[in-house]
Design a protein around this motif. Structure first.
Motif, PDB file in Angstrom:
ATOM      1  N   SER A 136       0.827  -1.206   0.000  1.00  0.00           N
ATOM      2  CA  SER A 136       0.000   0.000   0.000  1.00  0.00           C
ATOM      3  C   SER A 136       0.864   1.260   0.000  1.00  0.00           C
ATOM      4  CB  SER A 136      -0.969   0.007   1.178  1.00  0.00           C
ATOM      5  OG  SER A 136      -0.289   0.225   2.395  1.00  0.00           O
ATOM      6  N   ARG A 174       5.037  -0.954  -6.331  1.00  0.00           N
ATOM      7  CA  ARG A 174       6.026  -1.397  -7.320  1.00  0.00           C
ATOM      8  C   ARG A 174       7.147  -2.221  -6.711  1.00  0.00           C
ATOM      9  NH1 ARG A 174       7.956   3.193 -11.129  1.00  0.00           N
ATOM     10  NH2 ARG A 174       8.686   1.343 -12.191  1.00  0.00           N
ATOM     11  N   LYS A 180      -4.656 -12.051  -3.998  1.00  0.00           N
ATOM     12  CA  LYS A 180      -5.395 -11.612  -5.190  1.00  0.00           C
ATOM     13  C   LYS A 180      -6.566 -12.542  -5.470  1.00  0.00           C
ATOM     14  CE  LYS A 180      -2.689 -10.855  -8.705  1.00  0.00           C
ATOM     15  NZ  LYS A 180      -1.536 -10.805  -9.618  1.00  0.00           N
ATOM     16  N   GLU A 189      -7.556  -6.197  -4.712  1.00  0.00           N
ATOM     17  CA  GLU A 189      -8.455  -6.104  -5.865  1.00  0.00           C
ATOM     18  C   GLU A 189      -7.692  -5.846  -7.153  1.00  0.00           C
ATOM     19  OE1 GLU A 189     -11.481  -3.231  -4.975  1.00  0.00           O
ATOM     20  OE2 GLU A 189     -12.424  -4.523  -3.484  1.00  0.00           O
ATOM     21  N   LYS A 190      -6.704  -4.958  -7.088  1.00  0.00           N
ATOM     22  CA  LYS A 190      -5.890  -4.686  -8.268  1.00  0.00           C
ATOM     23  C   LYS A 190      -4.682  -3.851  -7.871  1.00  0.00           C
ATOM     24  CE  LYS A 190      -8.305  -0.518  -9.786  1.00  0.00           C
ATOM     25  NZ  LYS A 190      -8.963   0.135 -10.911  1.00  0.00           N
ATOM     26  N   PHE A 191      -3.701  -3.836  -8.733  1.00  0.00           N
ATOM     27  CA  PHE A 191      -2.556  -2.968  -8.566  1.00  0.00           C
ATOM     28  C   PHE A 191      -2.753  -1.789  -9.502  1.00  0.00           C
ATOM     29  CE2 PHE A 191      -0.997  -7.098  -7.266  1.00  0.00           C
ATOM     30  CZ  PHE A 191      -0.302  -6.795  -6.121  1.00  0.00           C
ATOM     31  N   THR A 192      -2.494  -0.584  -9.000  1.00  0.00           N
ATOM     32  CA  THR A 192      -2.758   0.598  -9.800  1.00  0.00           C
ATOM     33  C   THR A 192      -1.788   1.708  -9.434  1.00  0.00           C
ATOM     34  OG1 THR A 192      -4.509   2.076 -10.563  1.00  0.00           O
ATOM     35  CG2 THR A 192      -4.507   1.536  -8.225  1.00  0.00           C
ATOM     36  N   VAL A 193      -1.952   2.828 -10.081  1.00  0.00           N
ATOM     37  CA  VAL A 193      -1.158   4.015  -9.796  1.00  0.00           C
ATOM     38  C   VAL A 193      -2.116   5.116  -9.344  1.00  0.00           C
ATOM     39  CG1 VAL A 193      -1.256   4.807 -12.200  1.00  0.00           C
ATOM     40  CG2 VAL A 193       0.582   5.592 -10.740  1.00  0.00           C
ATOM     41  N   VAL A 194      -1.671   5.948  -8.421  1.00  0.00           N
ATOM     42  CA  VAL A 194      -2.478   7.082  -7.968  1.00  0.00           C
ATOM     43  C   VAL A 194      -1.970   8.320  -8.698  1.00  0.00           C
ATOM     44  CG1 VAL A 194      -3.173   8.504  -6.004  1.00  0.00           C
ATOM     45  CG2 VAL A 194      -2.869   6.030  -5.718  1.00  0.00           C
ATOM     46  N   SER A 196     -15.701   8.361  -8.352  1.00  0.00           N
ATOM     47  CA  SER A 196     -16.254   7.357  -7.446  1.00  0.00           C
ATOM     48  C   SER A 196     -17.731   7.653  -7.211  1.00  0.00           C
ATOM     49  CB  SER A 196     -15.500   7.330  -6.116  1.00  0.00           C
ATOM     50  OG  SER A 196     -15.579   8.584  -5.474  1.00  0.00           O
ATOM     51  N   THR A 238      -6.352   6.437  -1.654  1.00  0.00           N
ATOM     52  CA  THR A 238      -7.236   5.405  -2.170  1.00  0.00           C
ATOM     53  C   THR A 238      -7.194   4.239  -1.195  1.00  0.00           C
ATOM     54  OG1 THR A 238      -5.447   4.449  -3.457  1.00  0.00           O
ATOM     55  CG2 THR A 238      -6.825   6.069  -4.564  1.00  0.00           C
TER      56      THR A 238
END
Length: 149
Positions: free
Chosen positions: A15, A19, A44, A50-55, A93, A145
């Motif tokens: 969190s 990366r 997972k 839920e997913k890996f993402t970028v802020v 959202s 997030t």
């Protein structure tokens, strides 16, 4: 699913920096790279991750106006209105809420003219929406997030 301390530590590390490699995570939690990979795969598969993402900083991306809307909707049209708004690219959202508002929606737009168009075309003109109340963000002190572990 019951999480042990190692799973919690992995989630905490991810969190902060999604990366991190399996090797880096393994060093932080005292396991092998393969064991960390298996644990993350399991998290997972179980839906904990839920997913890996970028802020992305929306202001630096060009979305200068951030607004929250409390939207009352006729009960029979709630699902349809919520789904249509959820599919709109300007909606960041959307939540169904208790209390006086039915939907709480966060919208990001480039400028106030685009906000006006969104309000008039995507909210005021929608059948089933009975009330719209808006709040514009003046300054962001903190944004996150998910939730802090």
């Amino acid at each position: 699913m019951k999480l042990d301390n190692i799973d919690k530590k992995l989630l905490e590390e991810l969190s902060e920096d999604g990366r991190l490699s399996y090797v880096e995570l393994a060093e932080k939690v005292g396991l092998s790279r393969v064991a960390v990979k298996d644990r993350i795969k399991n998290l997972k598969e179980k839906g904990v991750i839920e997913k890996f993402t970028v802020v992305i900083n929306s202001e630096k991306y060009g979305k200068q106006v951030s607004a929250f809307f409390d939207i009352d909707v006729e009960p029979m049209q709630l699902q349809e209105v919520a789904q249509n708004l959820a599919n709109h690219p300007k909606v960041a959202s959307i939540y169904q809420m208790t209390g006086p508002s039915t939907l709480h929606t966060h919208v990001l737009v480039e400028d106030f003219q685009k906000l006006e168009v969104f309000i008039n075309e995507e909210l005021y003109s929608v059948e089933g929406i009975t009330r719209v109340e808006s709040s514009i963000i003046l300054k962001r002190f903190k944004s996150r997030t998910g939730f802090k572990l």
